[in-house]
Design a protein around this motif. Structure first.
Motif, PDB file in Angstrom:
ATOM      1  N   UNK A   1      -5.587   7.306   1.928  1.00 11.01           N
ATOM      2  CA  UNK A   1      -4.697   7.418   3.084  1.00 11.01           C
ATOM      3  C   UNK A   1      -4.504   8.880   3.496  1.00 11.01           C
ATOM      4  N   UNK A   2      -4.397   9.749   2.497  1.00  6.67           N
ATOM      5  CA  UNK A   2      -4.251  11.186   2.786  1.00  6.67           C
ATOM      6  C   UNK A   2      -5.414  11.666   3.645  1.00  6.67           C
ATOM      7  N   UNK A   3      -6.609  11.225   3.266  1.00  3.96           N
ATOM      8  CA  UNK A   3      -7.807  11.677   3.968  1.00  3.96           C
ATOM      9  C   UNK A   3      -7.933  11.056   5.351  1.00  3.96           C
ATOM     10  N   UNK A   4      -7.478   9.809   5.488  1.00  2.28           N
ATOM     11  CA  UNK A   4      -7.593   9.101   6.771  1.00  2.28           C
ATOM     12  C   UNK A   4      -6.509   9.482   7.760  1.00  2.28           C
ATOM     13  N   UNK A   5      -5.312   9.702   7.242  1.00  5.31           N
ATOM     14  CA  UNK A   5      -4.143   9.872   8.099  1.00  5.31           C
ATOM     15  C   UNK A   5      -4.201  11.164   8.914  1.00  5.31           C
ATOM     16  N   UNK A   6      -3.721  11.055  10.140  1.00  6.35           N
ATOM     17  CA  UNK A   6      -3.634  12.258  10.983  1.00  6.35           C
ATOM     18  C   UNK A   6      -2.322  13.002  10.740  1.00  6.35           C
TER      19      UNK A   6
ATOM     20  N   UNK B   1       0.694  13.584 -13.994  1.00  8.22           N
ATOM     21  CA  UNK B   1      -0.596  14.239 -13.758  1.00  8.22           C
ATOM     22  C   UNK B   1      -1.198  13.804 -12.432  1.00  8.22           C
ATOM     23  N   UNK B   2      -1.072  12.519 -12.150  1.00 12.56           N
ATOM     24  CA  UNK B   2      -1.565  11.982 -10.890  1.00 12.56           C
ATOM     25  C   UNK B   2      -0.829  12.597  -9.707  1.00 12.56           C
ATOM     26  N   UNK B   3       0.488  12.747  -9.855  1.00 12.42           N
ATOM     27  CA  UNK B   3       1.291  13.351  -8.786  1.00 12.42           C
ATOM     28  C   UNK B   3       0.824  14.772  -8.489  1.00 12.42           C
ATOM     29  N   UNK B   4       0.594  15.544  -9.550  1.00 12.32           N
ATOM     30  CA  UNK B   4       0.160  16.931  -9.374  1.00 12.32           C
ATOM     31  C   UNK B   4      -1.211  16.958  -8.690  1.00 12.32           C
ATOM     32  N   UNK B   5      -2.068  16.062  -9.112  1.00 12.81           N
ATOM     33  CA  UNK B   5      -3.401  15.953  -8.525  1.00 12.81           C
ATOM     34  C   UNK B   5      -3.325  15.601  -7.031  1.00 12.81           C
ATOM     35  N   UNK B   6      -2.442  14.666  -6.680  1.00 14.01           N
ATOM     36  CA  UNK B   6      -2.264  14.291  -5.271  1.00 14.01           C
ATOM     37  C   UNK B   6      -1.705  15.455  -4.458  1.00 14.01           C
ATOM     38  N   UNK B   7      -0.817  16.221  -5.084  1.00 13.87           N
ATOM     39  CA  UNK B   7      -0.250  17.383  -4.406  1.00 13.87           C
ATOM     40  C   UNK B   7      -1.360  18.384  -4.070  1.00 13.87           C
ATOM     41  N   UNK B   8      -2.260  18.605  -5.017  1.00 11.61           N
ATOM     42  CA  UNK B   8      -3.406  19.502  -4.766  1.00 11.61           C
ATOM     43  C   UNK B   8      -4.292  18.960  -3.653  1.00 11.61           C
ATOM     44  N   UNK B   9      -4.563  17.657  -3.707  1.00  8.78           N
ATOM     45  CA  UNK B   9      -5.381  17.036  -2.654  1.00  8.78           C
ATOM     46  C   UNK B   9      -4.733  17.248  -1.289  1.00  8.78           C
ATOM     47  N   UNK B  10      -3.415  17.011  -1.230  1.00 11.30           N
ATOM     48  CA  UNK B  10      -2.693  17.162   0.035  1.00 11.30           C
ATOM     49  C   UNK B  10      -2.795  18.603   0.539  1.00 11.30           C
ATOM     50  N   UNK B  11      -2.587  19.555  -0.364  1.00 15.15           N
ATOM     51  CA  UNK B  11      -2.651  20.963   0.045  1.00 15.15           C
ATOM     52  C   UNK B  11      -4.044  21.343   0.527  1.00 15.15           C
ATOM     53  N   UNK B  12      -5.075  20.818  -0.141  1.00 13.99           N
ATOM     54  CA  UNK B  12      -6.451  21.091   0.298  1.00 13.99           C
ATOM     55  C   UNK B  12      -6.696  20.566   1.704  1.00 13.99           C
ATOM     56  N   UNK B  13      -5.997  19.495   2.052  1.00 15.80           N
ATOM     57  CA  UNK B  13      -6.134  18.904   3.391  1.00 15.80           C
ATOM     58  C   UNK B  13      -5.104  19.483   4.363  1.00 15.80           C
ATOM     59  N   UNK B  14      -4.413  20.548   3.939  1.00 19.00           N
ATOM     60  CA  UNK B  14      -3.355  21.173   4.744  1.00 19.00           C
ATOM     61  C   UNK B  14      -2.250  20.190   5.118  1.00 19.00           C
ATOM     62  N   UNK B  15      -1.872  19.388   4.140  1.00 11.51           N
ATOM     63  CA  UNK B  15      -0.789  18.426   4.365  1.00 11.51           C
ATOM     64  C   UNK B  15       0.327  18.674   3.368  1.00 11.51           C
ATOM     65  N   UNK B  16       1.501  18.211   3.746  1.00  8.78           N
ATOM     66  CA  UNK B  16       2.654  18.385   2.865  1.00  8.78           C
ATOM     67  C   UNK B  16       2.967  17.047   2.205  1.00  8.78           C
ATOM     68  N   UNK B  17       3.153  17.094   0.896  1.00  6.92           N
ATOM     69  CA  UNK B  17       3.511  15.894   0.148  1.00  6.92           C
ATOM     70  C   UNK B  17       4.971  16.037  -0.280  1.00  6.92           C
ATOM     71  N   UNK B  18       5.785  15.056   0.084  1.00 10.63           N
ATOM     72  CA  UNK B  18       7.210  15.103  -0.225  1.00 10.63           C
ATOM     73  C   UNK B  18       7.574  13.853  -1.027  1.00 10.63           C
ATOM     74  N   UNK B  19       8.397  14.034  -2.054  1.00 10.67           N
ATOM     75  CA  UNK B  19       8.861  12.889  -2.841  1.00 10.67           C
ATOM     76  C   UNK B  19      10.266  12.521  -2.390  1.00 10.67           C
ATOM     77  N   UNK B  20      10.512  11.226  -2.274  1.00 13.24           N
ATOM     78  CA  UNK B  20      11.830  10.783  -1.823  1.00 13.24           C
ATOM     79  C   UNK B  20      12.365   9.679  -2.722  1.00 13.24           C
ATOM     80  N   UNK B  21      13.698   9.609  -2.789  1.00 14.73           N
ATOM     81  CA  UNK B  21      14.399   8.498  -3.446  1.00 14.73           C
ATOM     82  C   UNK B  21      14.032   8.305  -4.911  1.00 14.73           C
TER      83      UNK B  21
END
Length: 110
Positions: free
Chosen positions: A38-43, A63-83
């Motif tokens: 979804x990170x890769x597909x989403x605009x 570990x998965x969360x940290x990995x996703x955060x890196x993926x998001x940053x590589x795609x110039x996206x912000x990953x935010x955790x809620x609730x």
């Protein structure tokens, strides 16, 4: 063993990803694959992980969360955790990952 579901919903200018179930070694690979696609597909440049229905997270999940955060940053996206539930939030605080992730109380605040 509970299954984990990941649902996506579009909010204005952000993608909200609702995770339900234990975020642990059994499920983290599947969760990562689903969210990464979804990170890769989403605009959207902001992806909010709604963790309100995650009762438990282990080191594999973190570990998965940290990995996703890196993926998001590589795609110039912000990953935010809620609730985050109190016990899950405590794990983020103990591992100092609360300093790494942006964590908000509700998805609307992201």
């Amino acid at each position: 063993m509970n299954d984990v579901t990941v649902k996506f919903e579009q909010a204005k200018s952000k993608l909200i990803c609702k995770i339900e179930g234990d975020f642990d070694a059994y499920h983290s690979a599947e969760i990562k694959k689903t969210i990464k696609e979804q990170l890769e597909k989403s605009k959207d440049t902001k992806i909010v992980l709604d963790m309100s229905n995650v009762p438990y997270i282990d080191s594999a999940g973190l570990g998965t969360m940290v990995s996703l955060l890196k993926d998001a940053r590589n795609l110039q996206k912000e990953l935010v955790l809620a609730s985050l539930r109190q016990n899950v939030k405590r794990i983020f605080e103990m591992t100092r990952l609360d300093k790494v992730f942006k964590i908000v109380d509700i998805p609307e605040e992201a």
